[in-house]
Design a protein around this motif. Structure first.
Motif, PDB file in Angstrom:
ATOM      1  N   HIS A  58     -67.735 -31.875  48.044  1.00  0.00           N
ATOM      2  CA  HIS A  58     -67.272 -32.847  47.052  1.00  0.00           C
ATOM      3  C   HIS A  58     -66.546 -34.004  47.734  1.00  0.00           C
ATOM      4  O   HIS A  58     -66.219 -33.953  48.910  1.00  0.00           O
ATOM      5  N   GLN A  63     -70.073 -38.790  48.055  1.00  0.00           N
ATOM      6  CA  GLN A  63     -70.629 -39.645  47.005  1.00  0.00           C
ATOM      7  C   GLN A  63     -71.229 -40.909  47.609  1.00  0.00           C
ATOM      8  O   GLN A  63     -72.336 -41.329  47.242  1.00  0.00           O
ATOM      9  N   THR A 102     -69.925 -26.373  45.727  1.00  0.00           N
ATOM     10  CA  THR A 102     -70.638 -26.779  44.516  1.00  0.00           C
ATOM     11  C   THR A 102     -71.115 -25.568  43.710  1.00  0.00           C
ATOM     12  O   THR A 102     -71.740 -25.742  42.660  1.00  0.00           O
ATOM     13  N   TRP A 218     -67.883 -37.366  41.921  1.00  0.00           N
ATOM     14  CA  TRP A 218     -68.458 -36.189  42.552  1.00  0.00           C
ATOM     15  C   TRP A 218     -67.355 -35.175  42.896  1.00  0.00           C
ATOM     16  O   TRP A 218     -66.707 -35.240  43.929  1.00  0.00           O
ATOM     17  N   GLY A 219     -67.142 -34.254  41.965  1.00  0.00           N
ATOM     18  CA  GLY A 219     -66.137 -33.216  42.144  1.00  0.00           C
ATOM     19  C   GLY A 219     -65.837 -32.573  40.806  1.00  0.00           C
ATOM     20  O   GLY A 219     -66.422 -32.920  39.775  1.00  0.00           O
ATOM     21  N   THR A 229     -60.509 -36.482  38.920  1.00  0.00           N
ATOM     22  CA  THR A 229     -61.315 -35.523  39.687  1.00  0.00           C
ATOM     23  C   THR A 229     -60.428 -34.870  40.728  1.00  0.00           C
ATOM     24  O   THR A 229     -59.639 -35.544  41.401  1.00  0.00           O
ATOM     25  N   VAL A 232     -60.486 -33.440  47.119  1.00  0.00           N
ATOM     26  CA  VAL A 232     -61.382 -32.545  47.844  1.00  0.00           C
ATOM     27  C   VAL A 232     -60.660 -31.386  48.521  1.00  0.00           C
ATOM     28  O   VAL A 232     -61.147 -30.266  48.551  1.00  0.00           O
ATOM     29  N   ASP A 235     -59.642 -28.514  46.183  1.00  0.00           N
ATOM     30  CA  ASP A 235     -60.873 -27.806  45.838  1.00  0.00           C
ATOM     31  C   ASP A 235     -61.384 -26.995  47.038  1.00  0.00           C
ATOM     32  O   ASP A 235     -61.652 -25.789  46.944  1.00  0.00           O
TER      33      ASP A 235
END
Length: 539
Positions: A58, A63, A102, A218-219, A229, A232, A235
């Motif tokens: 992510h 992205q 993901t 994107w996340g 979001t 990264v 996550d």
């Protein structure tokens, strides 16, 4: 990947979750080879090992990478992940779980963890301003930037100014607890230089860090506010927990943490040390979870004394390297010639000289000529060379062999792979000197067959012991040695090896059975020549 007794001790280790903005590079391979070698050694010791590797998928950098190739982020990730899996296959990496951030199961783990930390009051909304490195996915202190606002790590990338609302994690709340952790567990961060870096950083006072971004699609959305979001790192670090789930288990923290948490060892590069040694344990403390046992930050690699990178025009393609020289050669060079934890350099001439001297000459030629004499003088059987304990005279090999297990175990356990190789090669070098001193051919002519048997047995047994302890690093070469000594052993299939009773004690001296049929001598490793650099070499 191995079956062990249900009461076997557990050992769980991880590589980093590699960022998939681009294809895997030799630095990623380096960490993974080290993790694989340690995992293989712990399996030899009878541990139930779980080696986790995987990918961090992510963030803004991915992205943008996907956009630059005009594909969707998930398709981009899938393509790059396939390259990592292929490289691990070529390098003979014996991993057990491959974690992808993901994965749907990972999303469930992240959301549950977030709610725990949110419930503690450790997440709040505030304004974030500052210089941001997209490649690091991190805000930078202005004092740390180099000329014209370039990142000190990604020296070809300018940082970008950010002024936005983010959710923050209260890292400052955990300063005293982190300092207590470092004091109570001196080995929590290794090597010592990395530990000192972290202690110095923390002593300056910890600041809360943002765990969300806006304008990044994107996340995972922040559970409490889908307009944001998740950052990264908040996550990705949880990607070490998700793969602990059994495939059939419901994805929740209780199931993931029920068996193998805490992780015994995180292997990482020193550039991501702060995230693992400061942010990660603080996040776990907030969620009231145990912290990992050990974090080891290794050094950077250079090529021909220069930093590697596309922008520098100085790259080393790991796919080409393993295709040219074979997995064992690549694994041996990087783990033997570079002290793990320090920066290290790749040079083609040094690569060739190291493999020729250590593997082709000291070990390979030693086995070849000793097997040749066993076939010539004793019809291809292991000669009667075992003597009552302590009765060997003028023979240094049994004592060296008896001490080898303790020395090599200490080296592997401290991630001193270079030291392990040196200890193992020392007995091979002693064997070569012993043969020259004893002159078995002369003993045969003189009719001193008892002495001749002892000499040949001692050398063959020393080579076996060396192959056993080298098998975590060069499993293919070690298997070839064992097979020439008459064993049906494949170090890539420890399920079978460890269940064969005679194999269980192979770390000790005196295991080679008298009378065992020896195979015809064959080169275990073809000497490398400079002309092999055209890519024609195959092991």
């Amino acid at each position: 990947m191995t079956s062990v007794a249900s009461n076997s001790p557990l050992f769980t280790l991880t590589t980093p979750l590699y960022y998939v903005n681009d294809v895997p590079h030799v630095g990623s391979a380096y960490t993974t080879m080290a993790a694989d070698a340690l995992g293989r050694f712990k399996r030899l010791q009878g541990y139930s090992v779980l080696l986790i590797t995987g990918t961090d998928e992510h963030g803004l950098k991915i992205q943008r990478a996907a956009k630059s190739t005009e594909c969707e982020p998930q398709a981009h990730c899938d393509r790059i992940v396939a390259q990592f899996i292929e490289l691990w296959k070529r390098l003979n990496i014996n991993y057990d779980r491959f974690s992808r951030t993901t994965a749907p199961s990972h999303k469930a783990i992240v959301e549950e963890f977030f709610q725990r930390v949110w419930g503690k009051g450790d997440i709040y909304l505030s304004q974030q301003t500052g210089w941001y490195c997209v490649s690091c996915e991190e805000f930078k202190e202005e004092r740390d930037l180099i000329h014209e606002k370039y990142c000190p790590i990604h020296t070809q990338k300018q940082v970008e100014w950010r002024d936005e609302q983010n959710y923050f994690f209260r890292l400052s709340r955990y300063q005293s607890q982190l300092e207590a952790l470092y004091q109570a567990q001196p080995d929590f961060i290794q090597p010592e230089a990395r530990r000192n870096e972290v202690l110095n950083f923390v002593s300056q006072g910890l600041q809360d860090f943002s765990i969300s971004r806006v304008n990044v699609d994107w996340g995972f959305p922040v559970p409490a506010d889908p307009n944001h979001t998740l950052y990264v790192w908040f996550d990705a670090l949880l990607g070490y927990i998700t793969p602990l789930l059994d495939p059939e288990s419901e994805p929740n923290l209780a199931n993931a943490l029920s068996n193998r948490w805490p992780i015994n060892l995180h292997l990482i590069g020193k550039d991501i040390l702060r995230f693992h040694a400061v942010y990660w344990p603080a996040m776990l403390m907030s969620a009231e979870l145990p912290t990992p046992e050990r974090i080891f930050g290794h050094g950077f690699l250079t090529k021909e004394g220069r930093k590697m990178g596309k922008t520098e025009g100085n790259t080393l393609n790991p796919f080409q390297l393993v295709d040219q020289f074979g997995a064992d050669a690549v694994r041996y060079y990087f783990l033997k010639e570079i002290e793990f934890g320090q920066d290290g350099d790749y040079r083609e001439d040094r690569f060739i000289n190291t493999l020729n001297a250590d593997i082709a000459n000291d070990l390979g030629n030693l086995l070849n000529r000793t097997l040749g004499m066993a076939h010539k003088y004793f019809a291809g059987y292991v000669p009667q060379g075992l003597q009552p304990s302590g009765s060997y005279q003028d023979n240094p090999l049994p004592e060296m062999g008896a001490r080898l297990k303790e020395r090599v175990t200490r080296a592997y356990d401290t991630l001193a792979f270079s030291k392990a190789c040196s200890e193992i090669l020392a007995i091979a070098q002693a064997c070569n000197k012993y043969i020259d001193d004893q002159a078995p051919w002369a003993l045969y002519k003189q009719g001193k067959l008892d002495r001749l048997q002892e000499v040949l047995y001692s050398v063959l047994e020393s080579v076996r012991l060396a192959a056993y302890f080298l098998s975590p690093i060069v499993p293919g070469i070690s298997s070839a040695i064992y097979q020439q000594l008459g064993y049906g052993v494949d170090f890539d299939n420890l399920v079978n090896c460890l269940e064969v009773a005679p194999f269980k004690d192979h770390s000790c001296w005196g295991v080679l059975p008298v009378g065992q049929v020896l195979a015809k001598p064959q080169p275990i490793f073809q000497r490398l020549e400079s002309s092999a650099l055209d890519g024609s070499h195959s092991e």
